[in-house]
Design a protein around this motif. Structure first.
Motif, PDB file in Angstrom:
ATOM      1  N   ASP A 113       0.836  -1.197   0.000  1.00  0.00           N
ATOM      2  CA  ASP A 113       0.000   0.000   0.000  1.00  0.00           C
ATOM      3  C   ASP A 113       0.876   1.254   0.000  1.00  0.00           C
ATOM      4  N   GLU A 114       0.671   2.133  -0.972  1.00  0.00           N
ATOM      5  CA  GLU A 114       1.509   3.326  -1.094  1.00  0.00           C
ATOM      6  C   GLU A 114       1.349   4.262   0.092  1.00  0.00           C
ATOM      7  N   ARG A 117       3.400   2.844   2.867  1.00  0.00           N
ATOM      8  CA  ARG A 117       4.826   3.069   2.581  1.00  0.00           C
ATOM      9  C   ARG A 117       5.205   4.528   2.887  1.00  0.00           C
ATOM     10  N   ASP A 118       4.342   5.455   2.501  1.00  0.00           N
ATOM     11  CA  ASP A 118       4.612   6.876   2.754  1.00  0.00           C
ATOM     12  C   ASP A 118       4.724   7.160   4.244  1.00  0.00           C
ATOM     13  N   GLU A 121       8.069   5.705   5.552  1.00  0.00           N
ATOM     14  CA  GLU A 121       9.222   6.476   5.102  1.00  0.00           C
ATOM     15  C   GLU A 121       9.379   7.754   5.928  1.00  0.00           C
ATOM     16  N   ALA A 244      13.808   4.074  -1.004  1.00  0.00           N
ATOM     17  CA  ALA A 244      13.266   5.280  -1.627  1.00  0.00           C
ATOM     18  C   ALA A 244      14.386   5.988  -2.374  1.00  0.00           C
ATOM     19  N   ARG A 248      13.762  11.709  -2.518  1.00  0.00           N
ATOM     20  CA  ARG A 248      12.706  11.480  -1.535  1.00  0.00           C
ATOM     21  C   ARG A 248      13.279  11.427  -0.115  1.00  0.00           C
TER      22      ARG A 248
END
Length: 434
Positions: A113-114, A117-118, A121, A244, A248
Motif C-alpha cells: 500500500d503506497e 509506505r509513505d 518512510e 526510496a 525522496r
C-alpha cells in the motif's frame, strides 16, 4: 524445540542463562538469521518480558572494533532512546546479548500500500533525526567522545578504516585505496557538531507497524559523523534492498530535521559510506570462510564498486564511458571451488535422503575437486605497493587528473559484473542513484 545454536553445550548454557536472567521459562525458539560469523534468534518466554531477542557472535568474524560487546554497551546507555531496543543482559562466555523484542515487522518489500509506505518512510526519517539528536555526552563511551565537529569525526573514521584495511587485508583493492584518498582530499571543512550515526540504516534494520517505525536495530556500526551518512547507507544498501530515491529521502529528512541539507552533502556522505563498507567486505572475503554467503558478499562488492566510481565521477563533474568491455583479464579463482564443495557437502548433502541423488551429488563434489586442481589460480601477485598507489592517487586527485584512472577502474568493474551475470541474477545492473 529448535536450539538457539547447533552446539549442544553452548545451547544449554544460553538457555539456562536466559531463564535465569529473565526468571521465565522458554516456550519456543525461532532462529531469525545465521551465517559464518553471527547468528540471532527470538526466544519466547512464559513470563516477563514475554520474548527476548538474542545475538550471538560465533567467534569466526574478522576482528574489528564494531562487535557485539560495543553494541551492547551502546544500547545499554541509550536505554530505549532513538527507538533502540533495551538490553536484558550479556553472556560473557558465549559473547551473546539479549534484548527486549520490539513490536513490528522488518519486511519492507512486503508493503504494497503506497499510503502505508509513505507513512513509514516519513517515520523512518523522524527516527533518524531522533538518533542524530542523542546527547553524545550522556552516553559516556570512550569511542564516542563529545565535542567533535563533523569534519573531525569523518577524519577519525577515515583513519580507523584505513588502519583496519592495512592490518587485515594483504592486497587491498586499488579502488578502495583511491576512494579513501579522494575522501580525504574532499573532506568538508564542516565545523557543525558531529552526531550519533546509526551506521547501518535501511530496510531490514528497522521495524514498523501500520503507522510508524517502531524500532531501529543493528547498532554495531554506530559512530560519530555526518547525519546524512545514514541516508547514504540506505542508498548504498539499495543495491540489494531498495527503499526510496535519494531525492525522496533527502526531502523527508529535511522536513523532519528542519534543516536545508544539500544533495552535494548527501553525495559525499554516500561515497564515504560505500568506501567504508568496502573494508568489512574485504575483511570477510580475506577470511575465506566457507560459511559466509560468498555469492552475495562478492557480488555486492563488485556492484558497489561500479556505483562508487560513478558517484565519484559525478562529484568531479566527469562523464565516463559505461559500455561493458567485450573482454578482460581472467580473475584469479581458487577459494570458489572450496566454497562450492563445502556448501554441497555440509549443507545440501545432509538434507538429501535419496541414495541415488546422494551418489550423483558426491560425484559432482568430486568433480569440483578435480576442477580446482586443474584450473585454480589463486596465487595472483599483489596489484601494487599500497603506499605507492596512495601517493600516486593523491597526486592525481590534487592535480585534477583522475578521469583516466576512474575509467580504468570502471572498465574492470564492468567486466567483473559481466562475468558474474548469472551469479548476480536480478541484482545484475543495479546502481546507486543520486
Amino acid at each position: 524445540m529448535t536450539g538457539i545454536v547447533d552446539d549442544e553445550a553452548l545451547d544449554a548454557s544460553l538457555r539456562a542463562w536466559i531463564e535465569a536472567t529473565t526468571g521465565s521459562g522458554i516456550t519456543a525458539i525461532q532462529r531469525v538469521s545465521g551465517g559464518a560469523f553471527r547468528t540471532s534468534c527470538r526466544v519466547d518466554l512464559d513470563g516477563a518480558p514475554g520474548a527476548a531477542f538474542l545475538k550471538i557472535d560465533l567467534g569466526s568474524a574478522p576482528r574489528t572494533p564494531f562487535d557485539l560487546r560495543r553494541e551492547h554497551e551502546l544500547l545499554t546507555r541509550l536505554d530505549g532512546r532513538a527507538r533502540a531496543p533495551r538490553t536484558i543482559g550479556w553472556h560473557e562466555g558465549a559473547t551473546a546479548m539479549a534484548m527486549h523484542c520490539l513490536p513490528g515487522e522488518a519486511r519492507w518489500a512486503g508493503i504494497a500500500d503506497e499510503a502505508h509506505r509513505d507513512r513509514i518512510e516519513r517515520s523512518f526519517a523522524e527516527a533518524l533525526v531522533e538518533c542524530h539528536a542523542v546527547d553524545i555526552a550522556s552516553l559516556a563511551l570512550d569511542h564516542l567522545p563529545p565535542g567533535l565537529t563533523i569534519g573531525e569525526a569523518i577524519r577519525r573514521e577515515l583513519d580507523m578504516w584505513e588502519e583496519l584495511l592495512d592490518a587485515n587485508v594483504a592486497d587491498p583493492d586499488p579502488l578502495t585505496l583511491f576512494a579513501f584518498r579522494w575522501l580525504r582530499h574532499r573532506l568538508p571543512a564542516d565545523d557543525r557538531p558531529a552526531v550519533l550515526v546509526q551506521g547501518d540504516a535501511g530496510p531490514g534494520n528497522f521495524l514498523f507497524d501500520a503507522e510508524r517505525v517502531t524500532g531501529l536495530v543493528d547498532w554495531e556500526m554506530t559512530h560519530l559523523g555526518h547525519p546524512l551518512e545514514d541516508l547514504g547507507c540506505v542508498l548504498a544498501r539499495s543495491l540489494v534492498q531498495p527503499m526510496a530515491s535519494a531525492e525522496r529521502l533527502l526531502s523527508l529528512y529535511r522536513a523532519a530535521s528542519g534543516r536545508d541539507w544539500t544533495m552535494d552533502e548527501l553525495l559525499y556522505a554516500t561515497i564515504l559510506v560505500m568506501a567504508r563498507f568496502s573494508v568489512p567486505i574485504a575483511l570477510a572475503l580475506e577470511s575465506r570462510h566457507t560459511g559466509m554467503d560468498f555469492g552475495l558478499t562478492n557480488g555486492y562488492f563488485r556492484l558497489s564498486q561500479i556505483s562508487l566510481i560513478r558517484l565519484i565521477a559525478r562529484a568531479e563533474g566527469l562523464t565516463l564511458d559505461e559500455t561493458p568491455p567485450a573482454s578482460g583479464p581472467r580473475p584469479a579463482i581458487g577459494f570458489e571451488f572450496d566454497y562450492l564443495r563445502d556448501v554441497l557437502g555440509t549443507i545440501v548433502r545432509p538434507a538429501i535422503d535419496d541414495p541415488y541423488v546422494q551418489y550423483r551429488l558426491d560425484g559432482a563434489i568430486g568433480l569440483i575437486g578435480y576442477l580446482r586442481a586443474a584450473l585454480a589460480d589463486d596465487t595472483a601477485g599483489p596489484r601494487g605497493d599500497r603506499d605507492e598507489l596512495r601517493a600516486l592517487y593523491a597526486d592525481r586527485i590534487a592535480e585534477g587528473d583522475i578521469a583516466t584512472t576512474l575509467q580504468e577502474f570502471l572498465a574492470e568493474a564492468l567486466w567483473r559484473e559481466t562475468l558474474m551475470k548469472d551469479m548476480l541474477g536480478p541484482l545484475h545492473g543495479g546502481r546507486v542513484k543520486l
